[in-house]
Structure formats: structure tokens, C-alpha cells
Design a protein around this motif. Structure first.
Motif, PDB file in Angstrom:
ATOM      1  N   ALA A  88      -9.701  -3.835  -1.421  1.00  0.00           N
ATOM      2  CA  ALA A  88      -9.278  -2.475  -1.794  1.00  0.00           C
ATOM      3  C   ALA A  88      -7.787  -2.262  -1.521  1.00  0.00           C
ATOM      4  CB  ALA A  88     -10.110  -1.428  -1.059  1.00  0.00           C
ATOM      5  N   ASP A  89      -7.297  -2.756  -0.396  1.00  0.00           N
ATOM      6  CA  ASP A  89      -5.870  -2.619  -0.084  1.00  0.00           C
ATOM      7  C   ASP A  89      -5.012  -3.437  -1.046  1.00  0.00           C
ATOM      8  OD1 ASP A  89      -6.340  -0.883   2.019  1.00  0.00           O
ATOM      9  OD2 ASP A  89      -6.324  -2.468   3.541  1.00  0.00           O
ATOM     10  N   ALA A  90      -5.462  -4.634  -1.370  1.00  0.00           N
ATOM     11  CA  ALA A  90      -4.718  -5.481  -2.316  1.00  0.00           C
ATOM     12  C   ALA A  90      -4.687  -4.832  -3.694  1.00  0.00           C
ATOM     13  CB  ALA A  90      -5.351  -6.869  -2.388  1.00  0.00           C
ATOM     14  N   LEU A  91      -5.817  -4.295  -4.121  1.00  0.00           N
ATOM     15  CA  LEU A  91      -5.898  -3.636  -5.425  1.00  0.00           C
ATOM     16  C   LEU A  91      -4.978  -2.415  -5.469  1.00  0.00           C
ATOM     17  CD1 LEU A  91      -7.080  -3.328  -8.223  1.00  0.00           C
ATOM     18  CD2 LEU A  91      -9.058  -2.197  -7.188  1.00  0.00           C
ATOM     19  N   LYS A  92      -4.952  -1.640  -4.405  1.00  0.00           N
ATOM     20  CA  LYS A  92      -4.080  -0.464  -4.326  1.00  0.00           C
ATOM     21  C   LYS A  92      -2.610  -0.872  -4.408  1.00  0.00           C
ATOM     22  CE  LYS A  92      -3.473   3.632  -1.423  1.00  0.00           C
ATOM     23  NZ  LYS A  92      -3.913   4.299  -0.199  1.00  0.00           N
ATOM     24  N   LEU A  93      -2.247  -1.952  -3.727  1.00  0.00           N
ATOM     25  CA  LEU A  93      -0.873  -2.451  -3.752  1.00  0.00           C
ATOM     26  C   LEU A  93      -0.484  -2.870  -5.176  1.00  0.00           C
ATOM     27  CD1 LEU A  93       0.798  -4.812  -1.233  1.00  0.00           C
ATOM     28  CD2 LEU A  93       0.887  -5.355  -3.637  1.00  0.00           C
ATOM     29  N   VAL A  94      -1.342  -3.651  -5.832  1.00  0.00           N
ATOM     30  CA  VAL A  94      -1.061  -4.100  -7.198  1.00  0.00           C
ATOM     31  C   VAL A  94      -0.970  -2.900  -8.134  1.00  0.00           C
ATOM     32  CG1 VAL A  94      -1.963  -5.421  -9.161  1.00  0.00           C
ATOM     33  CG2 VAL A  94      -2.066  -6.389  -6.850  1.00  0.00           C
ATOM     34  N   GLU A  95      -1.904  -1.974  -8.011  1.00  0.00           N
ATOM     35  CA  GLU A  95      -1.907  -0.789  -8.878  1.00  0.00           C
ATOM     36  C   GLU A  95      -0.623   0.026  -8.709  1.00  0.00           C
ATOM     37  OE1 GLU A  95      -5.086   2.590 -10.314  1.00  0.00           O
ATOM     38  OE2 GLU A  95      -5.335   1.718  -8.315  1.00  0.00           O
ATOM     39  N   SER A  96      -0.126   0.131  -7.489  1.00  0.00           N
ATOM     40  CA  SER A  96       1.104   0.868  -7.218  1.00  0.00           C
ATOM     41  C   SER A  96       2.305   0.211  -7.902  1.00  0.00           C
ATOM     42  CB  SER A  96       1.326   0.937  -5.709  1.00  0.00           C
ATOM     43  OG  SER A  96       2.615   1.401  -5.423  1.00  0.00           O
ATOM     44  N   ILE A  97       2.395  -1.107  -7.817  1.00  0.00           N
ATOM     45  CA  ILE A  97       3.523  -1.821  -8.420  1.00  0.00           C
ATOM     46  C   ILE A  97       3.455  -1.767  -9.939  1.00  0.00           C
ATOM     47  CG2 ILE A  97       4.629  -4.081  -8.697  1.00  0.00           C
ATOM     48  CD1 ILE A  97       3.721  -4.658  -5.766  1.00  0.00           C
ATOM     49  N   VAL A  98       2.306  -2.088 -10.508  1.00  0.00           N
ATOM     50  CA  VAL A  98       2.219  -2.134 -11.974  1.00  0.00           C
ATOM     51  C   VAL A  98       2.329  -0.741 -12.586  1.00  0.00           C
ATOM     52  CG1 VAL A  98       0.960  -4.308 -11.981  1.00  0.00           C
ATOM     53  CG2 VAL A  98      -0.318  -2.152 -12.143  1.00  0.00           C
ATOM     54  N   GLY A  99       1.935   0.276 -11.837  1.00  0.00           N
ATOM     55  CA  GLY A  99       2.061   1.652 -12.312  1.00  0.00           C
ATOM     56  C   GLY A  99       3.507   2.045 -12.572  1.00  0.00           C
ATOM     57  N   GLN A 100       4.427   1.458 -11.803  1.00  0.00           N
ATOM     58  CA  GLN A 100       5.857   1.720 -11.998  1.00  0.00           C
ATOM     59  C   GLN A 100       6.369   1.108 -13.305  1.00  0.00           C
ATOM     60  OE1 GLN A 100       7.970   0.327  -8.487  1.00  0.00           O
ATOM     61  NE2 GLN A 100       6.277   1.012  -7.189  1.00  0.00           N
ATOM     62  N   HIS A 101       5.561   0.259 -13.922  1.00  0.00           N
ATOM     63  CA  HIS A 101       5.941  -0.416 -15.168  1.00  0.00           C
ATOM     64  C   HIS A 101       5.053   0.040 -16.334  1.00  0.00           C
ATOM     65  CE1 HIS A 101       8.673  -3.224 -13.105  1.00  0.00           C
ATOM     66  NE2 HIS A 101       7.813  -3.097 -12.115  1.00  0.00           N
TER      67      HIS A 101
END
Length: 157
Positions: A88-101
Motif C-alpha cells: 500500500a505504501d509503495a502504491l501510494k508513492l508510485v501514484e503520487s509521482i505518476v500523478g504529477q505527470h
């Protein structure tokens, strides 16, 4: 020259060219890999021997021919499984980064203990896959973008 070809070219000309997207997506993948290692504690990434492949655009932009391109980038893999407790933490991190793009979570491809894979997409047809099972993997397929030469030329061949 068909109007369809002109329409498709005009639509693609509104997007960054494939080299601009190449740079943006490679930086995004690097940021994800680095932060997963630093913040989640996964094993360092092992690069893919053939990390980039290219092809002509698919059905949606089939009339642009060699003026358009789709690329697939593999980030290789991080050896070993990402434990369920950290998913869940890894998914949240990835979602945060890709959301900026401009990427949004499309959903889970697989979601069971020890085996997770999700897909993110953007308005240009790009798809990012992030998952873990035997190894943790990350890859992206761009949507269709004009080549740098076609984008600069400004008209279809």
C-alpha cells in the motif's frame, strides 16, 4: 492525402514529440525506482538488457505511418517480492509521482497475497504497469507521439 491522416497528424501535433516524452518518462521511472529503494526499502533495480522498444502507432493513429511512434520502456526488476505489508505504501508513492505527470490509477490487474499489479494511464494513451510477485517490476508504454522530425516539420509526409 486523406483527411483522416491530416486529422490524426493535427491531433498528435498537440502532444509533445516522442523524444520529449522519452525524457519525461525516463526521469519519472528513475524517480520511482530511486524512491522505492530509498523510502520503501526494496532491493536496487537490475536493468533490463533491452530496456526500450519502439513501434508504429496502433489502430487509433494508423494513418500517420512513420510520422508516429509508440515506445515501451522496461525498468528491469527489483529482485524479490515486495511484502504485502509494504504494498500500500509503495502504491501510494508510485501514484503520487505518476500523478504529477497526468497519470491516474486505472485499477488492479492482479491483487492477491504476494502478487499485485496495477495499471495507470494518461490522456495520451500511455500505460504504466507496477507490480510485484517473484520480483518487483515497473514499465511504461507511451501513447502515440509524432517523431521529433515530424513534429518540427509540422505537416504529414
Amino acid at each position: 492525402m486523406s483527411s483522416s491522416k491530416n486529422e490524426q497528424f493535427t491531433e498528435l501535433a498537440k502532444r509533445p514529440d516522442i523524444e520529449q516524452i522519452n525524457g519525461e518518462y525516463e526521469r519519472m521511472l528513475e524517480q520511482i525506482r530511486d524512491q522505492l529503494v530509498a523510502e520503501i526499502g526494496i532491493t536496487a533495480w537490475v536493468p533490463d538488457e533491452n530496456p526500450r522498444r519502439a513501434s508504429l502507432c496502433g489502430a487509433e493513429f494508423n494513418d500517420v505511418g512513420g510520422d508516429g511512434e509508440v515506445r515501451l520502456y522496461s525498468s528491469g526488476h527489483s529482485p524479490g517480492n515486495l511484502p504485502d505489508a509494504k504494498w500500500a505504501d509503495a502504491l501510494k508513492l508510485v501514484e503520487s509521482i505518476v500523478g504529477q505527470h497526468g497519470f491516474k490509477l486505472h485499477g488492479a490487474v492482479v491483487d492477491r497475497p504476494g502478487d499485485h499489479e496495477v495499471t495507470f494511464g494518461n490522456d495520451w494513451g500511455a500505460e504504466l504497469l507496477f507490480g510485484t510477485a517473484k520480483n518487483t517490476t515497473l514499465s511504461i508504454t507511451t501513447g502515440c507521439h509524432l517523431t521529433q522530425e515530424a513534429h518540427q516539420r509540422g505537416t504529414p509526409k
